[in-house]
Design a protein around this motif. Structure first.
Motif, short mmCIF file in Angstrom:
data_model
loop_
_atom_site.label_atom_id
_atom_site.label_comp_id
_atom_site.label_asym_id
_atom_site.label_seq_id
_atom_site.Cartn_x
_atom_site.Cartn_y
_atom_site.Cartn_z
N ASP A 319 -1.70 -22.98 3.19
CA ASP A 319 -1.54 -22.78 4.63
C ASP A 319 -0.40 -21.81 4.93
OD1 ASP A 319 -2.42 -23.22 7.21
OD2 ASP A 319 -0.97 -24.82 7.58
N VAL A 320 -0.45 -20.63 4.30
CA VAL A 320 0.56 -19.60 4.53
C VAL A 320 -0.08 -18.46 5.32
CG1 VAL A 320 1.83 -20.17 2.44
CG2 VAL A 320 0.05 -18.42 2.36
N LEU A 321 0.76 -17.76 6.12
CA LEU A 321 0.28 -16.62 6.88
C LEU A 321 -0.05 -15.48 5.92
CD1 LEU A 321 -0.22 -15.53 9.75
CD2 LEU A 321 2.12 -14.62 9.71
N ALA A 322 -1.26 -14.98 6.00
CA ALA A 322 -1.72 -13.99 5.02
C ALA A 322 -2.37 -12.81 5.72
CB ALA A 322 -2.71 -14.64 4.05
N VAL A 323 -2.21 -11.64 5.12
CA VAL A 323 -2.83 -10.41 5.60
C VAL A 323 -3.68 -9.85 4.47
CG1 VAL A 323 -0.86 -9.00 4.90
CG2 VAL A 323 -2.42 -8.15 6.65
N PRO A 324 -4.87 -9.33 4.80
CA PRO A 324 -5.68 -8.74 3.73
C PRO A 324 -4.97 -7.55 3.07
CG PRO A 324 -7.00 -9.14 5.68
CD PRO A 324 -5.58 -9.36 6.09
N VAL A 325 -5.08 -7.47 1.75
CA VAL A 325 -4.48 -6.35 1.03
C VAL A 325 -5.09 -5.02 1.49
CG1 VAL A 325 -4.24 -5.32 -1.27
CG2 VAL A 325 -3.88 -7.76 -0.96
N ALA A 326 -6.35 -5.05 1.95
CA ALA A 326 -7.02 -3.84 2.40
C ALA A 326 -6.38 -3.24 3.65
CB ALA A 326 -8.50 -4.12 2.66
N ALA A 327 -5.54 -4.02 4.37
CA ALA A 327 -4.89 -3.50 5.57
C ALA A 327 -3.54 -2.88 5.27
CB ALA A 327 -4.74 -4.62 6.59
N LEU A 328 -3.02 -3.01 4.07
CA LEU A 328 -1.67 -2.57 3.74
C LEU A 328 -1.65 -1.13 3.26
CD1 LEU A 328 -0.55 -5.75 1.76
CD2 LEU A 328 0.18 -5.13 4.07
N PHE A 329 -0.55 -0.45 3.56
CA PHE A 329 -0.29 0.87 3.01
C PHE A 329 1.22 1.06 2.90
CE2 PHE A 329 -0.47 1.39 7.57
CZ PHE A 329 0.59 2.25 7.88
N ARG A 330 1.62 2.01 2.05
CA ARG A 330 3.03 2.25 1.84
C ARG A 330 3.55 3.28 2.83
NH1 ARG A 330 5.94 -1.21 -1.18
NH2 ARG A 330 7.30 0.45 -1.97
N GLN A 331 4.69 2.98 3.42
CA GLN A 331 5.38 3.92 4.29
C GLN A 331 6.82 4.02 3.77
OE1 GLN A 331 3.77 5.50 6.76
NE2 GLN A 331 5.53 6.77 7.32
N GLY A 332 7.07 5.01 2.92
CA GLY A 332 8.36 5.08 2.25
C GLY A 332 8.45 3.96 1.22
N ASP A 333 9.50 3.16 1.35
CA ASP A 333 9.69 2.04 0.43
C ASP A 333 9.15 0.74 1.00
OD1 ASP A 333 10.95 3.68 -1.38
OD2 ASP A 333 12.95 3.29 -0.55
N ALA A 334 8.59 0.78 2.21
CA ALA A 334 8.15 -0.44 2.90
C ALA A 334 6.63 -0.52 2.95
CB ALA A 334 8.72 -0.48 4.32
N TRP A 335 6.15 -1.75 3.08
CA TRP A 335 4.74 -2.00 3.33
C TRP A 335 4.52 -2.00 4.84
CZ3 TRP A 335 1.09 -1.61 -0.15
CH2 TRP A 335 1.38 -1.84 -1.50
N SER A 336 3.40 -1.43 5.27
CA SER A 336 3.10 -1.35 6.70
C SER A 336 1.64 -1.65 6.96
CB SER A 336 3.44 0.04 7.27
OG SER A 336 4.81 0.34 7.08
N VAL A 337 1.34 -1.96 8.23
CA VAL A 337 -0.04 -2.11 8.70
C VAL A 337 -0.15 -1.43 10.06
CG1 VAL A 337 -0.41 -4.30 7.48
CG2 VAL A 337 0.44 -4.33 9.84
N TYR A 338 -1.37 -1.21 10.50
CA TYR A 338 -1.61 -0.75 11.87
C TYR A 338 -2.15 -1.93 12.67
CZ TYR A 338 -0.93 4.19 10.75
OH TYR A 338 -0.38 5.39 10.40
N ARG A 339 -1.40 -2.30 13.70
CA ARG A 339 -1.87 -3.35 14.61
C ARG A 339 -2.73 -2.73 15.70
NH1 ARG A 339 2.90 -5.48 17.34
NH2 ARG A 339 1.41 -6.96 18.25
N ASN A 340 -3.72 -3.46 16.15
CA ASN A 340 -4.57 -3.04 17.27
C ASN A 340 -3.99 -3.65 18.55
OD1 ASN A 340 -6.56 -2.26 19.01
ND2 ASN A 340 -8.13 -3.65 18.20
#
Length: 393
Positions: A319-340
């Motif tokens: 029961d942890v908050l999870a995001v699909p790996v397919a939504a992730l991308f690298r922005q510099g040294d950080a992981w990012s997503v695009y929110r709608n």
């Protein structure tokens, strides 16, 4: 006048059509609302099924094996004869070796004769010394000779007795040397009726491989066949050393891709030393052998040496908050997503915890119910207008 009005209307329609055609449209994307779920992180690697205890039956002597009529897969019982060996006759002496052996035997025989003569001489000498001692004792009782002379006679007898013992021992040594030299001249032959030494199975199971099926001459220690119990199967996998640090004895695992349904297993042993292996790309890797045991008896189709894929559980989150790996991308040294956000793509940095091939644990940056873009392309930028279609969560 009418003509001008018609021309104006046509121009307006043309300009409207051009504006509609050139007006930027929202980029069609697939989105998904993130939520809480269970995440299991595993280490996956190719492995090999093998029989835990394999016994190799080897020849204990140099000899000629009879043809082995057993085949791989045949059942055997503990103590059952599986191979028969006929001892091989020793090689015959050639002329040179025979002459050398005969000369050695003659020399040894002469040595025996010489030692026997020494024994006779020592016996005669001792007899003489004992006679002299008796004469000295009589003269000493009459006071004719001194006590010193009597003591010298006694010492001479003791010395003679010791010399006799020494010559007898030397004779015994020479006789043994003669026996050894004469034994070198013996030529024996093993007849066809002299058979055979039977090699017995050390364990109940099945024959895995027959290494020397045909009748042939073998040396002592030559492997002939291997025996094992197919019901005693374990799985071995060489895991990258940096992944092994998260594996513990008793960790749950799944054995798959062997040709049947997945099999439950657990880690039984992690070997303490790494080995160097070269990958398909030519890169040297340090890998650690990990041994797993099945949770239930092996199925009929799983055999020794079969290729399998091992998935070892190293972490489980419930029961942890999870995001699909397919939504992730690298922005510099950080992981990012695009929110709608109301039809507009907004880049959002996120902090991740554990992840597997499908989902990643979200530690910060997103909340439950946020809609994120799946498989973001290079056409999407922060502020791009998007038209979303729902994806599977």
């Amino acid at each position: 006048m009418l003509r001008r009005i018609v021309t104006f209307v046509i121009a307006v329609l043309i300009l409207g059509a051009l504006a509609w055609a050139l007006w930027p449209r929202p980029l069609a994307v697939e989105t998904v609302a993130i939520g809480k779920r269970d995440i299991t992180v595993t280490v996956e690697e190719e492995g090999k099924a093998r029989i835990r205890e394999v016994y190799t039956v080897s020849s204990p002597i140099a000899g000629q094996t009879l043809r082995i009529d057993r085949h791989a897969g045949d059942a055997v019982a503990k103590g059952e004869a599986v191979v028969s060996i006929r001892p091989v006759a020793p090689g015959l002496l050639d002329a040179r070796l025979r002459r050398a052996a005969e000369a050695a035997a003659a020399s040894a025989r002469a040595g025996v004769d010489l030692a026997a003569a020494d024994v006779k001489q020592a016996e005669a000498q001792l007899t003489y010394l004992r006679t002299e001692l008796s004469r000295a004792e009589r003269l000493a009782s009459q006071g004719t000779i001194s006590e010193s002379a009597l003591d010298k006679a006694r010492l001479a007898v003791d010395t003679g007795a010791a010399n006799l013992d020494s010559t007898k021992a030397s004779l015994s040594v020479r006789e043994r040397e003669l026996e050894r030299a004469e034994a070198a001249l013996i030529e024996t032959a093993v007849s066809d009726s002299t058979c055979c030494t039977d090699l017995k199975s050390p364990v109940s199971g099945r024959i895995l491989r027959v290494l020397a099926e045909s009748e042939q001459v073998v040396q002592a220690g030559t492997p002939l066949l291997t025996i094992g119990n197919p019901a005693d199967i374990e799985v071995a996998a060489d895991i990258l050393s940096h992944d092994v640090t998260e594996i513990r004895p008793g960790s749950a695992a799944v054995i798959g891709n062997w040709g049947g349904p997945p099999l439950a297993a657990r880690v039984r042993r992690i070997e303490p030393s790494a080995i160097t292996k070269t990958s398909a790309l030519g890169i040297e890797e340090q890998r650690v052998p990990v041994i797993l045991e099945l949770a239930s008896p092996p199925p009929q189709g799983l055999g020794d040496g079969f290729r399998v894929v091992v998935s070892i559980t190293v972490w489980q989150g419930h029961d942890v908050l999870a995001v699909p790996v397919a939504a992730l991308f690298r922005q510099g040294d950080a992981w990012s997503v695009y929110r709608n956000v109301n039809g507009v793509a907004k880049r959002q940095d996120v902090t991740l915890g554990r992840r597997n091939n499908d989902d990643a644990e979200v530690l910060s940056g997103l909340t439950e119910g946020d809609s994120v873009v799946l498989h973001p392309s290079d056409d999407i930028q922060d502020g791009t207008s998007i038209a979303s279609t729902s994806g599977a969560q």
